[in-house]
Design a protein around this motif. Sequence first.
Motif, PDB file in Angstrom:
ATOM      1  N   UNK A 235       0.801  -1.214  -0.006  1.00 46.61           N
ATOM      2  CA  UNK A 235      -0.153   0.024  -0.135  1.00 46.61           C
ATOM      3  C   UNK A 235       0.838   1.264  -0.016  1.00 46.61           C
ATOM      4  N   UNK A 236       2.105   1.246   0.215  1.00 47.23           N
ATOM      5  CA  UNK A 236       2.898   2.287   0.167  1.00 47.23           C
ATOM      6  C   UNK A 236       3.202   2.766  -1.250  1.00 47.23           C
ATOM      7  N   UNK A 237       3.455   4.182  -1.574  1.00 46.57           N
ATOM      8  CA  UNK A 237       3.518   4.621  -2.661  1.00 46.57           C
ATOM      9  C   UNK A 237       4.813   5.645  -2.853  1.00 46.57           C
ATOM     10  N   UNK A 238       5.685   5.576  -1.867  1.00 46.55           N
ATOM     11  CA  UNK A 238       6.908   6.159  -2.019  1.00 46.55           C
ATOM     12  C   UNK A 238       7.929   5.435  -1.223  1.00 46.55           C
ATOM     13  N   UNK A 239       9.274   5.893  -1.072  1.00 45.19           N
ATOM     14  CA  UNK A 239      10.283   5.246  -0.508  1.00 45.19           C
ATOM     15  C   UNK A 239      10.129   5.853   0.697  1.00 45.19           C
ATOM     16  N   UNK A 240      10.445   5.092   2.099  1.00 44.08           N
ATOM     17  CA  UNK A 240      10.336   5.543   3.194  1.00 44.08           C
ATOM     18  C   UNK A 240      11.516   6.523   3.445  1.00 44.08           C
ATOM     19  N   UNK A 241      11.220   7.385   4.385  1.00 48.48           N
ATOM     20  CA  UNK A 241      12.395   8.296   4.644  1.00 48.48           C
ATOM     21  C   UNK A 241      12.549   8.480   6.059  1.00 48.48           C
ATOM     22  N   UNK A 242      13.894   8.287   6.607  1.00 53.23           N
ATOM     23  CA  UNK A 242      14.110   8.553   8.036  1.00 53.23           C
ATOM     24  C   UNK A 242      14.415  10.056   8.161  1.00 53.23           C
ATOM     25  N   UNK A 243      13.377  10.689   8.855  1.00 51.19           N
ATOM     26  CA  UNK A 243      13.717  12.203   8.881  1.00 51.19           C
ATOM     27  C   UNK A 243      14.810  12.356   9.770  1.00 51.19           C
ATOM     28  N   UNK A 244      14.945  11.722  11.067  1.00 47.90           N
ATOM     29  CA  UNK A 244      16.005  11.772  12.128  1.00 47.90           C
ATOM     30  C   UNK A 244      15.071  11.932  13.386  1.00 47.90           C
ATOM     31  N   UNK A 245      16.068  12.635  14.430  1.00 45.08           N
ATOM     32  CA  UNK A 245      15.564  12.563  15.735  1.00 45.08           C
ATOM     33  C   UNK A 245      14.795  13.849  15.816  1.00 45.08           C
TER      34      UNK A 245
END
Length: 297
Positions: A235-245
């Motif tokens: 169901x995801x439509x983009x690459x997951x991104x780690x924003x950070x702390x």
Amino acid sequence: MQETTTTSTTPEVITEAAKNVRGINRFFNQLDWNKIIASVINQAILIFVVIILLTITRKILLKLIDKSFTNKKKDNYSENRMHTLRTLTKNAVQYTLFFIGIYSILTILGVPVGSLIAGAGIAGVAIGLGAQGFINDVLTGFFIIYERQLDVGDHVVIDNIEGIVNDIGLRTTQIKSFNGTMNYIPNRQILIVSNLSRGNQLVVVDIRVDPTDDIDRIMDIMKSINKKQIINITDIRSEPTIVGLVDLGSGNFAIRSNVYAISGSQFGVKTQMMTAYIEALTKAGIKLPTTPINLKI
């Protein structure tokens, strides 16, 4: 004495009744029955012709309406919207033909329709004021359906009411809250519609961490999970991104991960992501905070 009075008045009553009968006879004898019968037949023929013409016109217009809606692409309009618009158009056509028929028949019969309309003006104004809310509901409902602002099954927020659209009518819209409550909202009160089912939705996952731990190592584990597991969620439509702390307040910190998912699936996607992160971090020996977050009021 009573018998004498009755005897004296009876001839007068009989005489008066005879005069009335003779007057009625003279009235009917003076009538031109041939002309009256001809007029009645003529009016009956005209009324019959009007009814036939309106019936034929109705059938033709309804067939044209059905054909025009059948030819529309289904990917542009849902079945519910198509059905509602078709019904509305048919009703408008039939009501218009009905009033045309009534006006024509009254005119043929010689009824002063103009005078009746003028005489009913005050009553019409009163009825119009009373029906103003209903008319606003119908007009607003038509434009909501025509402009595709809502659709059955959409996740929406309307006037602080959040839920799933259960039905869209010309007078009211039904929104079913997630706790099962059915909300009936008059269409004229729908001013701002937040439709959460249009386009992909952002999913935000915060994994609480201890700021004294190795933050870079935790982020590396989460990035590895993104490439191995999260990216494979259908169901995801983009690459997951780690924003950070990120700072959650009150001395609480978390590592945030974002991804876009199909509308309506964000809750399931969030659950799968959080489960995958926590399992991987736990296996790596990282102890995650379990203390409750104290929110400042």
